[in-house]
Design a protein around this motif. Sequence first.
Motif, PDB file in Angstrom:
ATOM      1  N   GLY A   9       0.836  -1.192   0.000  1.00  0.00           N
ATOM      2  CA  GLY A   9       0.000   0.000   0.000  1.00  0.00           C
ATOM      3  C   GLY A   9       0.869   1.240   0.000  1.00  0.00           C
ATOM      4  N   TYR A  10       0.564   2.177   0.893  1.00  0.00           N
ATOM      5  CA  TYR A  10       1.326   3.415   0.994  1.00  0.00           C
ATOM      6  C   TYR A  10       2.488   3.261   1.969  1.00  0.00           C
ATOM      7  N   GLY A  11       3.462   4.122   1.835  1.00  0.00           N
ATOM      8  CA  GLY A  11       4.589   4.181   2.759  1.00  0.00           C
ATOM      9  C   GLY A  11       4.949   5.631   2.991  1.00  0.00           C
ATOM     10  N   ILE A  12       5.776   5.866   3.979  1.00  0.00           N
ATOM     11  CA  ILE A  12       6.223   7.224   4.286  1.00  0.00           C
ATOM     12  C   ILE A  12       7.738   7.275   4.068  1.00  0.00           C
ATOM     13  N   PHE A  13       8.187   8.341   3.438  1.00  0.00           N
ATOM     14  CA  PHE A  13       9.581   8.464   3.031  1.00  0.00           C
ATOM     15  C   PHE A  13      10.179   9.772   3.553  1.00  0.00           C
ATOM     16  N   ALA A  14      11.474   9.745   3.817  1.00  0.00           N
ATOM     17  CA  ALA A  14      12.172  10.921   4.349  1.00  0.00           C
ATOM     18  C   ALA A  14      12.282  12.009   3.284  1.00  0.00           C
ATOM     19  N   LYS A  15      11.793  13.217   3.597  1.00  0.00           N
ATOM     20  CA  LYS A  15      11.911  14.363   2.685  1.00  0.00           C
ATOM     21  C   LYS A  15      13.328  14.929   2.711  1.00  0.00           C
ATOM     22  N   GLU A  16      14.017  14.711   3.811  1.00  0.00           N
ATOM     23  CA  GLU A  16      15.397  15.160   3.977  1.00  0.00           C
ATOM     24  C   GLU A  16      16.085  14.162   4.897  1.00  0.00           C
ATOM     25  N   THR A  17      17.401  14.245   4.985  1.00  0.00           N
ATOM     26  CA  THR A  17      18.147  13.333   5.851  1.00  0.00           C
ATOM     27  C   THR A  17      17.705  13.522   7.305  1.00  0.00           C
ATOM     28  N   ILE A  18      17.477  12.397   7.989  1.00  0.00           N
ATOM     29  CA  ILE A  18      17.065  12.405   9.394  1.00  0.00           C
ATOM     30  C   ILE A  18      18.224  11.842  10.216  1.00  0.00           C
TER      31      ILE A  18
END
Length: 123
Positions: A9-18
């Motif tokens: 399904g959906y996932g969440i991804f880093a917009k910038e380095t964490i």
Amino acid sequence: IRWIDEAFGYGIFAKETIKGGAYVGEYTGVVKRCHLIYSNVNEYCFHYPIYNLFFNVHTIDSQNKGNEIRYMNHSNHPNCESVIVYHDGLLHVCIRAKEEIPTGTELTFDYGHDWWGDRKVIE
């Protein structure tokens, strides 16, 4: 948040380095009591970290009300972990990075043994 495929399904991804150890977010939703006789638990339930002697088990249900953290998928080698924080008389389920997470990387955590039950584990 973006679509991965039919299995995930959906996932969440880093917009910038964490950075490792950084706060990622809080798992939010409706806190409700879990019934022992009939199941009212769904795919978006996170067991609230309090149990008592009378089997009053609660869960945070983010299926219909929650934030972007509900799109975080399981991994056997997660880059995030859940941390229980007590603040202003309430327990909060917070998510933090276990390690540095590069831009564009999917954010994942281990759902735990109880979540899988009879479900098939997807590698």
